[in-house]
Write a protein that holds these residues in place. Structure first.
Motif, short mmCIF file in Angstrom:
data_model
loop_
_atom_site.label_atom_id
_atom_site.label_comp_id
_atom_site.label_asym_id
_atom_site.label_seq_id
_atom_site.Cartn_x
_atom_site.Cartn_y
_atom_site.Cartn_z
N PRO A 156 26.04 110.99 -25.00
CA PRO A 156 24.60 111.02 -24.70
C PRO A 156 24.23 109.02 -24.63
CG PRO A 156 24.95 112.08 -26.55
CD PRO A 156 26.06 111.59 -26.52
N CYS A 157 23.76 108.91 -23.27
CA CYS A 157 22.96 107.74 -22.90
C CYS A 157 22.11 108.10 -21.97
CB CYS A 157 24.54 107.86 -22.14
SG CYS A 157 24.08 108.24 -20.13
N ILE A 158 21.98 106.43 -21.84
CA ILE A 158 20.21 107.03 -21.10
C ILE A 158 20.44 107.77 -19.89
CG2 ILE A 158 20.71 104.91 -19.34
CD1 ILE A 158 17.37 104.11 -19.48
N GLY A 159 19.15 109.09 -18.89
CA GLY A 159 19.44 109.77 -18.43
C GLY A 159 19.06 109.10 -17.27
N PRO A 160 19.65 110.12 -16.41
CA PRO A 160 19.10 109.73 -14.22
C PRO A 160 17.77 109.23 -14.16
CG PRO A 160 20.19 111.74 -14.50
CD PRO A 160 20.47 111.06 -16.12
N SER A 161 17.08 110.30 -14.74
CA SER A 161 15.81 109.81 -15.06
C SER A 161 14.95 108.92 -15.45
CB SER A 161 14.85 111.54 -15.57
OG SER A 161 15.09 111.45 -17.01
N ALA A 162 15.89 108.04 -16.76
CA ALA A 162 15.16 107.38 -17.05
C ALA A 162 15.87 106.08 -16.89
CB ALA A 162 15.13 107.21 -18.56
N PHE A 163 17.36 106.08 -16.03
CA PHE A 163 17.97 105.10 -16.26
C PHE A 163 17.50 104.53 -14.92
CE2 PHE A 163 22.20 102.59 -14.98
CZ PHE A 163 21.99 101.79 -15.81
N GLU A 164 16.22 102.85 -14.55
CA GLU A 164 15.40 102.30 -12.96
C GLU A 164 16.21 101.09 -12.81
OE1 GLU A 164 11.71 102.16 -11.38
OE2 GLU A 164 12.07 100.80 -12.43
N VAL A 165 16.81 100.58 -12.11
CA VAL A 165 17.93 99.54 -11.79
C VAL A 165 17.22 99.08 -10.86
CG1 VAL A 165 20.16 100.68 -13.14
CG2 VAL A 165 19.64 101.33 -10.67
N GLY A 166 17.89 97.65 -10.35
CA GLY A 166 17.38 96.92 -8.64
C GLY A 166 18.70 97.56 -8.60
N PRO A 167 18.77 96.86 -7.15
CA PRO A 167 19.40 97.17 -5.44
C PRO A 167 20.67 96.11 -6.05
CG PRO A 167 17.54 95.29 -5.14
CD PRO A 167 17.53 96.07 -6.28
N GLU A 168 20.69 95.54 -7.09
CA GLU A 168 21.94 94.73 -7.62
C GLU A 168 22.94 95.86 -8.18
OE1 GLU A 168 18.90 93.86 -11.07
OE2 GLU A 168 19.38 93.81 -8.32
#
Length: 243
Positions: A156-168
């Motif tokens: 388990p890790c942070i999921g794709p609906s929660a892992f908000e990232v920047g363009p970098e």
């Protein structure tokens, strides 16, 4: 008084003589905000509580005489586990010794366990986005003779609906498919760490990948999450060869 320690046995078909476990935040001695089964000594928790939690974990791992802890720095460095008192700076370890467990600590980053299909070698890796982009999983895989004979488990890790990232962050994964990033608000993206790891490992020759898709950020009762809480404990992902 600590409650029963929360430990998960992965749904992962392993060769005879190899075991893996995942810890949760449940059942230790640590006080808030590290409550309660925190296994990390570097997050500000009372050291005596952490060491007591680590002893409790060791007692739950049948046949394990030592756990190889690491000083994790979001690198791509891999070391050979040896079970001594020195904690090496690295983000992955590997061993062919029985009774010696490889372990990584996480609180949103992706923990990845590796096992040779004949049960003669195991490894554990910590993959935040930096380590994943820099090849920590590929370096761990390179410890094995043949990637086609390596079984992999994504914990388990942070999921794709929660892992908000920047363009970098998106730019660091130029090899990742469009399936691994979904456009968010403004210049934000939602990233899929398990999806990126799967694509990278399959491209390297791995044929067998299992996963637990629980999201650490959204499941506050079971998992620590650095992004959710800031001050946070760490859970462990552990693999070992039985004596």
């Amino acid at each position: 008084m600590a409650s029963a320690v929360g430990i998960i046995t992965p749904e992962w078909e392993l060769p005879a003589g190899v075991q893996a476990r995942l810890t949760t935040r449940v059942g230790g001695l640590s006080q808030a905000p590290y409550d309660s089964f925190n296994l990390a000594t570097h997050v500000g928790d009372d050291r005596a509580s952490v060491l007591a939690n680590r002893r409790a974990l060791l007692l739950k791992l049948t046949g394990v005489t030592a756990i190889q802890w690491l000083t994790q720095v979001h690198s791509n460095w891999v070391v050979q586990a040896y079970g001594g008192t020195v904690v090496p700076v690295a983000d992955a370890s590997s061993t062919d010794r029985s009774g010696l467990a490889c372990a990584v600590l996480t609180a949103d980053c992706l923990p990845v366990l590796f096992c040779r299909d004949d049960g003669r070698q195991v490894a554990a890796a910590h993959a935040g986005w930096r380590g994943l982009a820099d090849g920590v999983l590929l370096n761990a895989l390179a410890q094995f003779p043949d990637p086609k004979r390596v079984l992999v488990y994504l914990a388990p890790c942070i999921g794709p609906s929660a892992f908000e990232v920047g363009p970098e962050v998106k730019a660091a994964f130029g090899w990742g498919s469009s399936d691994c990033f979904v456009a968010g608000a403004g210049d934000r993206w939602l990233g899929n760490l398990q999806g990126l790891a799967t694509e990278q490992l399959q491209a390297a020759g791995v044929r067998s990948i299992a996963a637990n898709s629980d999201c650490t950020m959204t499941n506050s009762e079971r998992y620590f999450s650095y992004r959710r809480d800031g001050d946070s404990g760490r859970q462990a992902s552990v693999i070992w060869i039985e004596p």
